[in-house]
Design a protein around this motif. Structure first.
Motif, mmCIF file in Angstrom:
data_model
loop_
_atom_site.group_PDB
_atom_site.id
_atom_site.type_symbol
_atom_site.label_atom_id
_atom_site.label_comp_id
_atom_site.label_asym_id
_atom_site.label_seq_id
_atom_site.Cartn_x
_atom_site.Cartn_y
_atom_site.Cartn_z
ATOM 1 N N ASN A 33 -4.253 2.358 -7.221
ATOM 2 C CA ASN A 33 -4.968 3.623 -6.957
ATOM 3 C C ASN A 33 -4.124 4.446 -5.983
ATOM 4 O O ASN A 33 -4.240 4.320 -4.765
ATOM 5 C CB ASN A 33 -6.348 3.332 -6.371
ATOM 6 C CG ASN A 33 -7.161 4.595 -6.128
ATOM 7 O OD1 ASN A 33 -6.621 5.699 -6.050
ATOM 8 N ND2 ASN A 33 -8.466 4.442 -5.998
ATOM 9 N N TRP A 34 -3.287 5.299 -6.504
ATOM 10 C CA TRP A 34 -2.338 6.024 -5.653
ATOM 11 C C TRP A 34 -3.016 7.126 -4.859
ATOM 12 O O TRP A 34 -2.486 7.567 -3.837
ATOM 13 C CB TRP A 34 -1.190 6.565 -6.490
ATOM 14 C CG TRP A 34 -0.469 5.507 -7.271
ATOM 15 C CD1 TRP A 34 -0.017 5.597 -8.552
ATOM 16 C CD2 TRP A 34 -0.104 4.182 -6.835
ATOM 17 N NE1 TRP A 34 0.592 4.436 -8.949
ATOM 18 C CE2 TRP A 34 0.555 3.542 -7.909
ATOM 19 C CE3 TRP A 34 -0.284 3.470 -5.650
ATOM 20 C CZ2 TRP A 34 1.040 2.235 -7.833
ATOM 21 C CZ3 TRP A 34 0.192 2.152 -5.559
ATOM 22 C CH2 TRP A 34 0.843 1.560 -6.635
ATOM 23 N N GLN A 35 -4.173 7.587 -5.278
ATOM 24 C CA GLN A 35 -4.930 8.532 -4.452
ATOM 25 C C GLN A 35 -5.410 7.846 -3.171
ATOM 26 O O GLN A 35 -5.418 8.447 -2.092
ATOM 27 C CB GLN A 35 -6.117 9.094 -5.230
ATOM 28 C CG GLN A 35 -5.715 10.071 -6.333
ATOM 29 C CD GLN A 35 -6.929 10.670 -7.036
ATOM 30 O OE1 GLN A 35 -7.967 10.018 -7.171
ATOM 31 N NE2 GLN A 35 -6.794 11.898 -7.498
ATOM 32 N N ALA A 36 -5.809 6.577 -3.294
ATOM 33 C CA ALA A 36 -6.207 5.804 -2.115
ATOM 34 C C ALA A 36 -5.011 5.594 -1.191
ATOM 35 O O ALA A 36 -5.133 5.674 0.042
ATOM 36 C CB ALA A 36 -6.798 4.462 -2.539
ATOM 37 N N TRP A 59 6.313 10.231 -0.403
ATOM 38 C CA TRP A 59 5.273 11.099 0.151
ATOM 39 C C TRP A 59 5.450 11.351 1.639
ATOM 40 O O TRP A 59 5.029 12.375 2.153
ATOM 41 C CB TRP A 59 3.896 10.509 -0.114
ATOM 42 C CG TRP A 59 3.469 10.635 -1.543
ATOM 43 C CD1 TRP A 59 3.978 11.504 -2.473
ATOM 44 C CD2 TRP A 59 2.450 9.891 -2.209
ATOM 45 N NE1 TRP A 59 3.353 11.341 -3.674
ATOM 46 C CE2 TRP A 59 2.401 10.359 -3.545
ATOM 47 C CE3 TRP A 59 1.580 8.879 -1.827
ATOM 48 C CZ2 TRP A 59 1.512 9.850 -4.484
ATOM 49 C CZ3 TRP A 59 0.693 8.371 -2.759
ATOM 50 C CH2 TRP A 59 0.657 8.845 -4.069
ATOM 51 N N SER A 106 -10.386 3.890 2.987
ATOM 52 C CA SER A 106 -11.126 4.656 3.987
ATOM 53 C C SER A 106 -11.285 3.880 5.292
ATOM 54 O O SER A 106 -11.307 4.471 6.378
ATOM 55 C CB SER A 106 -12.500 5.045 3.452
ATOM 56 O OG SER A 106 -13.260 3.880 3.121
ATOM 57 N N GLU A 114 -2.448 7.606 -0.907
ATOM 58 C CA GLU A 114 -2.192 8.894 -0.271
ATOM 59 C C GLU A 114 -3.170 9.142 0.882
ATOM 60 O O GLU A 114 -2.817 9.737 1.901
ATOM 61 C CB GLU A 114 -2.287 10.012 -1.307
ATOM 62 C CG GLU A 114 -1.739 11.343 -0.813
ATOM 63 C CD GLU A 114 -1.601 12.351 -1.933
ATOM 64 O OE1 GLU A 114 -0.989 13.406 -1.699
ATOM 65 O OE2 GLU A 114 -2.102 12.093 -3.059
ATOM 66 N N GLN A 115 -4.389 8.663 0.725
ATOM 67 C CA GLN A 115 -5.398 8.793 1.782
ATOM 68 C C GLN A 115 -4.942 8.051 3.049
ATOM 69 O O GLN A 115 -5.065 8.567 4.172
ATOM 70 C CB GLN A 115 -6.720 8.209 1.272
ATOM 71 C CG GLN A 115 -7.900 8.394 2.192
ATOM 72 C CD GLN A 115 -9.172 7.781 1.598
ATOM 73 O OE1 GLN A 115 -9.196 7.379 0.431
ATOM 74 N NE2 GLN A 115 -10.200 7.696 2.396
ATOM 75 N N ALA A 130 -1.987 9.895 4.643
ATOM 76 C CA ALA A 130 -2.393 11.129 5.310
ATOM 77 C C ALA A 130 -2.842 10.878 6.744
ATOM 78 O O ALA A 130 -2.807 11.782 7.589
ATOM 79 C CB ALA A 130 -3.496 11.816 4.524
ATOM 80 N N ASP A 158 -11.869 2.602 -3.621
ATOM 81 C CA ASP A 158 -10.603 2.968 -2.989
ATOM 82 C C ASP A 158 -9.879 1.764 -2.407
ATOM 83 O O ASP A 158 -8.908 1.917 -1.659
ATOM 84 C CB ASP A 158 -10.823 4.020 -1.897
ATOM 85 C CG ASP A 158 -11.565 3.476 -0.682
ATOM 86 O OD1 ASP A 158 -12.074 2.332 -0.740
ATOM 87 O OD2 ASP A 158 -11.635 4.187 0.338
#
Length: 304
Positions: free
Chosen positions: A146-149, A194, A118, A151-152, A155, A114
Motif C-alpha cells: 500500500n504505497w499510499q500508506a 519520494w 497512521s 507516503e503517509q 510525510a 493502511d
C-alpha cells in the motif's frame, strides 16, 4: 570465508552479555504499558541495551498477523484495535529515557487498511512535539504494498526509514511466506524517490542456508534502490519449533561482508554475529554528520 556448519551448539562468539541493571527500563515500560521488540522477539542484546537505558518500541502489538517461522513474536492471538493513547505513551518513554535517537517498529497489521501507517505517524508527531531535537527511526513492515500508506509515513518526516529484507529471494517462501522480495525492494526504492533527504536502511539475517553469491546479490539490489545503511546479523532460532540454524557465520565472514558493503557504497554497514536492526542505532547520528543530506529532518537538529 569459513563457517560452522550443521551447528549442534552456539559458538563462543555468540555469547551475549547477561542482563545488568535492566530493571529500571523494564519498570518504565511496564508503567507506561509499552511493548518492545527487544522482549517480544527475544533479542540477544536485550541486557546490553536495557542496561544502557535504551529500547526499541514495538507498537500495535504484541500480536502479529503474519506467521514468519524465524520470528518469536506471537501470531496466535487476535490483534487488538489500535490504542489512541499509545503514541503519547511512546513519546513519554522516549522523554523519560532521554533518548537522542528513538527507534519504533511494529508487528505486521495486515488486518488494517493502511497496515498501521497512521499509528507510526502519530508516534512520530508526538515525539517531535515533545522532543524536537530527537532523531526518529521507524522500522516498518511492507504494508502489503500500500504505497499510499507508505507516503503517509514519509510525510511525517522520520529521519531514518528501515525496512528489513531479511533473507535472499530463494528462501522467501520458506522464511517469509507472506512477504515478497521485490515488494520490499520497491518500498525502499519509493521511499528514496519520494524523500531524497531520508536515510534508508535494511537488514539481512545470515545462517539460513544462503550462499555467498546470494548475499552479494541482495547487497547489490539494495544499493540499486539507494539503500544507505545495511545491518547483517546471525539468525538464531528462538526455539526448536522455529526454522533451524543452517550454519553459524564466523566474525571474520561478517567483517568480510562489512568491507564488501562499504565498497558497494553503503554509507554504513553494521555486520557482526549479534547485530540486529536497531543495535546501536543511535550511531546513525554520527553518520548523518559525516554524510549530511540536504533537506533531511536531521539537518536542523544535529549539532555540526
Amino acid at each position: 570465508m569459513s563457517a560452522v556448519s550443521s551447528p549442534s551448539g552456539k559458538p563462543p562468539w555468540l555469547r551475549a552479555k547477561a542482563p545488568q541493571r535492566a530493571g529500571s527500563v523494564q519498570q518504565l515500560l511496564r508503567d507506561l504499558g509499552l511493548n518492545t521488540v527487544c522482549e517480544e522477539a527475544s533479542c540477544p542484546n536485550l541486557g546490553e541495551c536495557f542496561a544502557n537505558g535504551t529500547a526499541t518500541f514495538l507498537i500495535m502489538g504484541p500480536a502479529c498477523t503474519r506467521a514468519c517461522p524465524y520470528c518469536d513474536i506471537d501470531f496466535t492471538k487476535r490483534p487488538l484495535p489500535l490504542d489512541p493513547t499509545e503514541p503519547l505513551r511512546v513519546a513519554k518513554a522516549v522523554q523519560r529515557l532521554g533518548l537522542r535517537h528513538a527507534v519504533i517498529t511494529s508487528v505486521n497489521r495486515d488486518d488494517l487498511p493502511d497496515g498501521g501507517a497512521s499509528q507510526f505517524v502519530a508516534c512520530i508527531t508526538e515525539i517531535r512535539r515533545r522532543l524536537p531535537r530527537t532523531t526518529i527511526e521507524v522500522l516498518i513492515p511492507d504494508l502489503c504494498g500500500n504505497w499510499q500508506a507508505l507516503e503517509q509515513i514519509l510525510a511525517a518526516r522520520p529521519t531514518v526509514l528501515n525496512h528489513n529484507t531479511e533473507t535472499v529471494p530463494r528462501l522467501y517462501r520458506r522464511v517469509r511466506p507472506q512477504g515478497n522480495y521485490e515488494r520490499s525492494l520497491r518500498l525502499l526504492e519509493l521511499a528514496r524517490q519520494w524523500d531524497p533527504g531520508l536515510y534508508t536502511k535494511s537488514g539481512v539475517m545470515l545462517g539460513l542456508g544462503e550462499t555467498a553469491e546470494e548475499i552479494l546479490q541482495v547487497m547489490q539490489d539494495l544499493r540499486r534502490v539507494g539503500c544507505d545503511i545495511l545491518t547483517l546479523g546471525q539468525y538464531l532460532a528462538p526455539s526448536p519449533k522455529h526454522l533451524p540454524v543452517e550454519r553459524y557465520v564466523t566474525p571474520e565472514e561478517f567483517d568480510h561482508w562489512r568491507q564488501v558493503g562499504e565498497e558497494l557504497g553503503f554509507l554504513q554497514v553494521v555486520s557482526s554475529p549479534l547485530t540486529r536492526s536497531s543495535y546501536h542505532a543511535e550511531a546513525v547520528q554520527e553518520l548523518m554528520r559525516r554524510y549530511p543530506k540536504r533537506g533531511s529532518p536531521a539537518e536542523s537538529v544535529l549539532p555540526s
